[in-house]
Design an enzyme around this catalytic site. Structure first.
Site, PDB file in Angstrom:
ATOM      1  N   LYS A  80      -8.072   1.448   5.618  1.00  0.00           N
ATOM      2  CA  LYS A  80      -7.536   0.089   5.620  1.00  0.00           C
ATOM      3  C   LYS A  80      -6.246   0.011   6.408  1.00  0.00           C
ATOM      4  CE  LYS A  80      -6.162   1.091   0.831  1.00  0.00           C
ATOM      5  NZ  LYS A  80      -6.303   0.647  -0.575  1.00  0.00           N
TER       6      LYS A  80
ATOM      7  N   ARG B 166     -12.088  -6.438 -11.065  1.00  0.00           N
ATOM      8  CA  ARG B 166     -12.815  -7.137 -10.010  1.00  0.00           C
ATOM      9  C   ARG B 166     -13.993  -6.256  -9.601  1.00  0.00           C
ATOM     10  NH1 ARG B 166      -7.608  -7.994  -7.683  1.00  0.00           N
ATOM     11  NH2 ARG B 166      -7.487  -5.743  -7.759  1.00  0.00           N
TER      12      ARG B 166
ATOM     13  N   GLU C  69      -2.661   0.346  -5.188  1.00  0.00           N
ATOM     14  CA  GLU C  69      -1.712  -0.569  -4.562  1.00  0.00           C
ATOM     15  C   GLU C  69      -0.721  -1.075  -5.600  1.00  0.00           C
ATOM     16  OE1 GLU C  69      -3.217  -3.733  -2.137  1.00  0.00           O
ATOM     17  OE2 GLU C  69      -4.780  -2.482  -1.217  1.00  0.00           O
TER      18      GLU C  69
ATOM     19  N   ARG D 210      -6.838  -5.159 -11.926  1.00  0.00           N
ATOM     20  CA  ARG D 210      -5.517  -5.717 -11.657  1.00  0.00           C
ATOM     21  C   ARG D 210      -4.740  -5.735 -12.974  1.00  0.00           C
ATOM     22  NH1 ARG D 210      -3.215  -9.127  -8.087  1.00  0.00           N
ATOM     23  NH2 ARG D 210      -3.917  -7.513  -6.636  1.00  0.00           N
TER      24      ARG D 210
ATOM     25  N   LYS E 212       0.826  -1.208   0.000  1.00  0.00           N
ATOM     26  CA  LYS E 212       0.000   0.000   0.000  1.00  0.00           C
ATOM     27  C   LYS E 212       0.861   1.259   0.000  1.00  0.00           C
ATOM     28  CE  LYS E 212      -3.885  -2.440   2.021  1.00  0.00           C
ATOM     29  NZ  LYS E 212      -3.290  -3.773   1.778  1.00  0.00           N
TER      30      LYS E 212
ATOM     31  N   ASN F 267       1.299  -4.542  -5.842  1.00  0.00           N
ATOM     32  CA  ASN F 267       1.388  -5.866  -5.235  1.00  0.00           C
ATOM     33  C   ASN F 267       2.639  -6.587  -5.717  1.00  0.00           C
ATOM     34  OD1 ASN F 267      -1.497  -6.392  -3.885  1.00  0.00           O
ATOM     35  ND2 ASN F 267      -1.779  -5.222  -5.766  1.00  0.00           N
TER      36      ASN F 267
ATOM     37  N   ARG G 146     -16.397  -3.617  -1.976  1.00  0.00           N
ATOM     38  CA  ARG G 146     -15.079  -4.137  -2.324  1.00  0.00           C
ATOM     39  C   ARG G 146     -15.159  -5.012  -3.569  1.00  0.00           C
ATOM     40  NH1 ARG G 146     -13.835  -7.154   3.136  1.00  0.00           N
ATOM     41  NH2 ARG G 146     -15.975  -7.803   2.643  1.00  0.00           N
TER      42      ARG G 146
ATOM     43  N   ASP H 275      -2.988  -2.326  -8.715  1.00  0.00           N
ATOM     44  CA  ASP H 275      -4.426  -2.170  -8.525  1.00  0.00           C
ATOM     45  C   ASP H 275      -4.796  -0.747  -8.916  1.00  0.00           C
ATOM     46  OD1 ASP H 275      -4.593  -4.741  -7.655  1.00  0.00           O
ATOM     47  OD2 ASP H 275      -4.887  -4.258  -5.542  1.00  0.00           O
TER      48      ASP H 275
END
Length: 317
Positions: A164, A229, A285, A214, A129, A287, A237, A277
């Site tokens: 978060k 997503r 984000e 993604r 993050k 990842n 979410r 993301d």
């Protein structure tokens, strides 16, 4: 990297528990086996040091794309990790003390000549993050703080925010709060443990209803398609683990622009396989631990993303 000259050693969560239709590590193992690499599964907790060298308790591994029985493991033994090995470090977060200790051991393996993907130092350095904030021109308005009062001011300023922890995954411990929300105090108490732990707040991006995208990077270059997503029902979410629906899409010009900002730096740092993301026009984000979505994109678009990754790794041999 010559075929048959290398072994693939995989550090992952228990292979018996994976869902092969969605597991990107499994896609990598299938590709490696198809290329006639020898596969070795590191038993959970199997990384260690002995005589100043990195070692692992491993078992020969065979994989099949068959949900009724997708793996076979041979007898366990201990092996030194070094020049003959390509090590796939694919353990899921949390990036806790045990995870960090494993990356230190993998750094010893790297010093002995192993190729570790992703680079273990990079895994230690890149909180998924916080790393996004290295590219602030790509991100929505964000605050990271232990101070609940400061986070409340941020929510009041923006009216609607997502809150978060810094070490969650799969949509866990993510909250949406609006200014004046009577639950905001308890949300912040939960996230910061009474102002002891850092939490992140980002301006809510309404485009989440169209999906949290993604984008996969291989050596800094994006795959041509992303997996959006999409939240379902009353869920905000989009994470697949939180019930989101995956829908493949071509990258937009903005997606490619974000990838061009982030990708070269990730490649420079040894992050060979990365998942970005992106919600709407914003990076949320970066990842690096165990990016997924290979299998969904392969199926929808006839791709072989793991093959692209191995092509890149072999090109460096």
């Amino acid at each position: 990297m010559t075929k048959l000259a290398r072994d693939v050693v995989v550090v992952m969560d228990p292979i018996a528990s994976i869902k092969i239709a969605k597991d990107s590590t499994f896609a990598m193992l299938l590709e490696a086996q198809q290329r006639q690499y020898r596969l070795f599964y590191v038993t959970p907790g199997g990384l260690a040091m002995s005589g100043g060298a990195a070692v692992a308790e491993v078992a020969p591994l065979t994989v099949r794309d068959d949900p009724s029985g997708w793996f076979e493991i041979g007898p366990k033994s201990q092996r030194a990790l070094g020049a003959a090995d390509l090590i796939l470090m694919r353990k899921d977060p949390p990036v806790d003390a045990d995870f960090l200790h494993d990356t230190h051991i993998l750094s010893f393996a790297q010093q002995a000549g192993a190729l570790v993907v992703n680079d273990p130092r990079g895994l230690r350095d890149h909180n998924e993050k916080l790393t996004a904030l290295e590219f602030p021109h790509c991100c929505p308005s964000t605050i990271v703080s232990r101070n609940s009062s400061e986070i409340k001011k941020f929510v009041a300023e923006h009216g609607d925010a997502v809150l978060k922890t810094l070490d969650g995954m799969g949509g866990r411990s993510i909250f949406r709060a609006r200014a004046g929300d009577p639950n905001l105090n308890v949300i912040l108490e939960t996230l910061t443990a009474g102002d002891q732990h850092l939490a992140m707040a980002q301006r809510y991006i309404p485009e989440i209803v169209s999906g949290d995208k993604r984008i996969l990077l291989i050596d800094g270059v994006p795959v041509d398609y992303c997996l959006a997503r999409i939240p379902q029902g009353d869920e905000f979410r989009g994470n697949l683990a939180a019930g989101g629906r995956g829908e493949g899409r071509p990258l937009t010009e903005r997606d490619r622009w974000i990838a061009a900002q982030v990708g070269p730096e990730m490649k420079r740092r040894g992050m060979r396989f990365v998942g970005l993301d992106v919600i709407g026009d914003y990076l949320t984000e970066v990842n690096v631990t165990s990016p997924t979505c290979i299998r969904e994109l392969d199926k929808q678009f006839g791709l072989n993303i793991a093959g692209q990754l191995f092509d890149a790794l072999e090109a460096d041999a």
